[in-house]
Design a protein around this motif. Sequence first.
Motif, PDB file in Angstrom:
ATOM      1  N   GLN A   1     -24.950 -41.093  25.604  1.00  0.00           N
ATOM      2  CA  GLN A   1     -23.668 -41.652  25.306  1.00  0.00           C
ATOM      3  C   GLN A   1     -22.219 -40.788  25.504  1.00  0.00           C
ATOM      4  O   GLN A   1     -21.364 -41.115  25.853  1.00  0.00           O
ATOM      5  CB  GLN A   1     -23.719 -41.889  23.906  1.00  0.00           C
ATOM      6  CG  GLN A   1     -24.589 -42.911  23.487  1.00  0.00           C
ATOM      7  CD  GLN A   1     -24.148 -44.319  23.760  1.00  0.00           C
ATOM      8  OE1 GLN A   1     -22.741 -44.498  24.266  1.00  0.00           O
ATOM      9  NE2 GLN A   1     -24.609 -45.353  23.212  1.00  0.00           N
TER      10      GLN A   1
ATOM     11  N   CYS B   1     -30.363 -47.500  23.280  1.00  0.00           N
ATOM     12  CA  CYS B   1     -29.327 -46.788  22.350  1.00  0.00           C
ATOM     13  C   CYS B   1     -29.095 -47.351  21.010  1.00  0.00           C
ATOM     14  O   CYS B   1     -28.663 -46.362  19.993  1.00  0.00           O
ATOM     15  CB  CYS B   1     -27.875 -47.158  23.198  1.00  0.00           C
ATOM     16  SG  CYS B   1     -27.790 -46.081  24.741  1.00  0.00           S
TER      17      CYS B   1
ATOM     18  N   THR C   1     -30.151 -40.097  23.201  1.00  0.00           N
ATOM     19  CA  THR C   1     -29.049 -41.015  23.249  1.00  0.00           C
ATOM     20  C   THR C   1     -27.601 -40.334  23.130  1.00  0.00           C
ATOM     21  O   THR C   1     -26.664 -40.915  23.618  1.00  0.00           O
ATOM     22  CB  THR C   1     -29.189 -42.047  21.758  1.00  0.00           C
ATOM     23  OG1 THR C   1     -30.606 -42.717  22.159  1.00  0.00           O
ATOM     24  CG2 THR C   1     -27.915 -42.672  21.717  1.00  0.00           C
TER      25      THR C   1
ATOM     26  N   THR D   1     -25.397 -45.223  18.274  1.00  0.00           N
ATOM     27  CA  THR D   1     -24.266 -45.567  19.492  1.00  0.00           C
ATOM     28  C   THR D   1     -23.074 -44.751  18.944  1.00  0.00           C
ATOM     29  O   THR D   1     -22.030 -44.844  19.837  1.00  0.00           O
ATOM     30  CB  THR D   1     -23.743 -47.014  19.667  1.00  0.00           C
ATOM     31  OG1 THR D   1     -23.452 -47.853  18.669  1.00  0.00           O
ATOM     32  CG2 THR D   1     -25.283 -47.559  20.205  1.00  0.00           C
TER      33      THR D   1
END
Length: 294
Positions: A133, A149, A129, A182
């Motif tokens: 990201q 995510c 992730t 996130t």
Amino acid sequence: MESNERNRLLTYNFNEAEDKINYLEENFLNPLKKAEEKTGQVILPEKDKMTLHKIFGIIETNAMYINLSTGTEICGLYTTGCLLEHSCLPNCSYNFDMKNGFKIIVEAARDIEIGEHLTTTYTHVLWSTQLRQQHLKDAKYFTCNCERCKDPTELGTNFSTLRCIGTEENPCNGFQLPTNPTSAASEWACQKCLVTIAHDQVSFITGRMNDEIEGVLASEPSPNILEELIDKLSQFLHPTHYHMFTVKHALLQLYGTHKDALIGSLGDELLIKKLIMCNELLKVVQTLDPYSIR
């Protein structure tokens, strides 16, 4: 098509494009301008820097990459194809008709509900992730908030999960997960003890591991060397962490093919170990890419 001119202004992408534009001006546009002045004929009306930056931005933000049979990678702009939204769990796949002008072919990868948005992925499903990201932020200028995510465990695969070593006074064998996956600035907390790790420490640790893994894989290692590397990494990483996945995948390819582990020399114990490892990685792939899109 978005060019993200404002977002690109203070980024590496803008500076890299600036270098390319300077090259174009010096070698092509300035000579073209002189030729236009000499002939009185305007060949290219708009050739100022901002127009060129907009073109670069449109390509970088919207282009789809096409791998040719020669190994060369080119990019193409598709006015309809670029409307596909991003998701780390996409519902569409696409490919290119090389014999028909690189026409793009988009197919549903699963049943799609009425009103559901059509999605593809702008990144790599076998990245963590944090890596996905960062790539989306650097290249596409947005944060993904898809189901994967937002889940610290990445749908139960623990693809980014770290092993907690605790403190000298209180050793721990729990696992650490991002409290806000996130966010690039998220701290990581153990599910078993009170130890937390700052995001920059996590980036430093996983970055050093990545460097070591790349160095080992580049050295054409034996199965024994990869087994030792897995044992070392397992002190700090979940068994299905993406770094562990990379090394285990490489090891599986050596079992049965490397001179030190030819298929005829593999005993039952090692064959069972290979089978268990194959099933472990297969389960991760089937979870993260259930429709074999990427």
